[in-house]
Design a protein around this motif. Structure first.
Motif, PDB file in Angstrom:
ATOM      1  N   UNK A 108       0.845  -1.200   0.000  1.00 15.40           N
ATOM      2  CA  UNK A 108       0.000   0.000   0.000  1.00 15.40           C
ATOM      3  C   UNK A 108       0.881   1.251   0.000  1.00 15.40           C
ATOM      4  N   UNK A 109       1.970   1.222   0.759  1.00 22.56           N
ATOM      5  CA  UNK A 109       2.877   2.367   0.814  1.00 22.56           C
ATOM      6  C   UNK A 109       3.499   2.631  -0.553  1.00 22.56           C
ATOM      7  N   UNK A 110       3.819   1.566  -1.291  1.00 17.12           N
ATOM      8  CA  UNK A 110       4.370   1.738  -2.641  1.00 17.12           C
ATOM      9  C   UNK A 110       3.338   2.369  -3.570  1.00 17.12           C
ATOM     10  N   UNK A 116       7.215   9.106   4.543  1.00 20.34           N
ATOM     11  CA  UNK A 116       7.428   9.640   5.893  1.00 20.34           C
ATOM     12  C   UNK A 116       6.137   9.575   6.700  1.00 20.34           C
ATOM     13  N   UNK A 117       6.239   9.961   7.959  1.00 17.01           N
ATOM     14  CA  UNK A 117       5.075   9.937   8.851  1.00 17.01           C
ATOM     15  C   UNK A 117       3.982  10.902   8.378  1.00 17.01           C
ATOM     16  N   UNK A 118       4.342  11.875   7.524  1.00 19.50           N
ATOM     17  CA  UNK A 118       3.349  12.809   6.985  1.00 19.50           C
ATOM     18  C   UNK A 118       2.318  12.067   6.129  1.00 19.50           C
ATOM     19  N   UNK A 119       2.730  10.944   5.561  1.00 20.44           N
ATOM     20  CA  UNK A 119       1.862  10.174   4.665  1.00 20.44           C
ATOM     21  C   UNK A 119       1.041   9.118   5.401  1.00 20.44           C
ATOM     22  N   UNK A 120       1.107   9.114   6.727  1.00 26.01           N
ATOM     23  CA  UNK A 120       0.431   8.073   7.491  1.00 26.01           C
ATOM     24  C   UNK A 120      -1.083   8.060   7.245  1.00 26.01           C
ATOM     25  N   UNK A 121      -1.689   9.214   7.121  1.00 23.88           N
ATOM     26  CA  UNK A 121      -3.122   9.303   6.890  1.00 23.88           C
ATOM     27  C   UNK A 121      -3.542   8.608   5.607  1.00 23.88           C
ATOM     28  N   UNK A 122      -2.788   8.828   4.535  1.00 20.58           N
ATOM     29  CA  UNK A 122      -3.088   8.182   3.243  1.00 20.58           C
ATOM     30  C   UNK A 122      -2.998   6.668   3.372  1.00 20.58           C
ATOM     31  N   UNK A 123      -1.919   6.201   3.996  1.00 19.68           N
ATOM     32  CA  UNK A 123      -1.689   4.762   4.144  1.00 19.68           C
ATOM     33  C   UNK A 123      -2.764   4.145   5.026  1.00 19.68           C
ATOM     34  N   UNK A 124      -3.072   4.792   6.145  1.00 21.64           N
ATOM     35  CA  UNK A 124      -4.086   4.264   7.068  1.00 21.64           C
ATOM     36  C   UNK A 124      -5.450   4.176   6.402  1.00 21.64           C
ATOM     37  N   UNK A 125      -5.793   5.167   5.599  1.00 20.32           N
ATOM     38  CA  UNK A 125      -7.083   5.164   4.909  1.00 20.32           C
ATOM     39  C   UNK A 125      -7.234   3.954   3.997  1.00 20.32           C
TER      40      UNK A 125
END
Length: 149
Positions: A108-110, A116-125
């Motif tokens: 999913x991260x790829x 970075x931790x700034x992208x955590x919201x996108x990944x979690x969603x």
């Protein structure tokens, strides 16, 4: 067989076996389903996703209660809560182990391009949608933090 039909069979089995913990857990599930169905005004069948969310909510409530009881030194109250977790969890799909969870989150991260931790919201969603019922939110969040951090 739907959750409600399966639930009714299990309730009857628990009554015959005089299993108070299972019976209490199963009745809690049934009650929660009925509340959810009548919430909108009209009685309607729950979707598979709604059933899974409901079961996960019940498991989380009992785990949280057990933690509070243990923190207060009340193991006598924590034990029944944990026993109910086991009964309710039988209705949930098999939970992913940590390694498989991290593999899926890495994919999913790829896709999202998270670095970075700034992208955590996108990944979690995306992870929450894709892994609904297969892993609880806390496990997903922990894995995402480990991979991003």
């Amino acid at each position: 067989m739907g959750l409600q039909q399966d639930l009714m069979i299990k309730i009857k089995e628990a009554m015959k076996a005089k299993d108070a913990v299972a019976l209490e857990s199963l009745r809690a599930i049934k009650s929660e389903i009925l509340l959810e169905q009548t919430k909108g005004g009209a009685s309607s069948e729950l979707t598979k996703e709604e059933e899974i969310k409901l079961l996960q909510k019940l498991v989380k409530q009992r785990k949280d209660s057990a933690i509070i009881y243990k923190d207060q030194g009340r193991d006598d109250l924590a034990a029944p809560e944990l026993a109910q977790v086991e009964v309710i969890a039988k209705f949930l799909p098999e939970q992913m182990n940590e390694d498989d969870l991290k593999k899926v989150i890495a994919e999913i991260m790829k896709k999202v391009g998270a670095t970075s931790m700034k992208d955590m919201g996108k990944v979690m969603g995306m992870a929450s949608k894709q892994l609904a019922g297969k892993a609880d939110g806390k496990a997903i969040s922990t894995a995402v933090k480990q991979l991003l951090g």
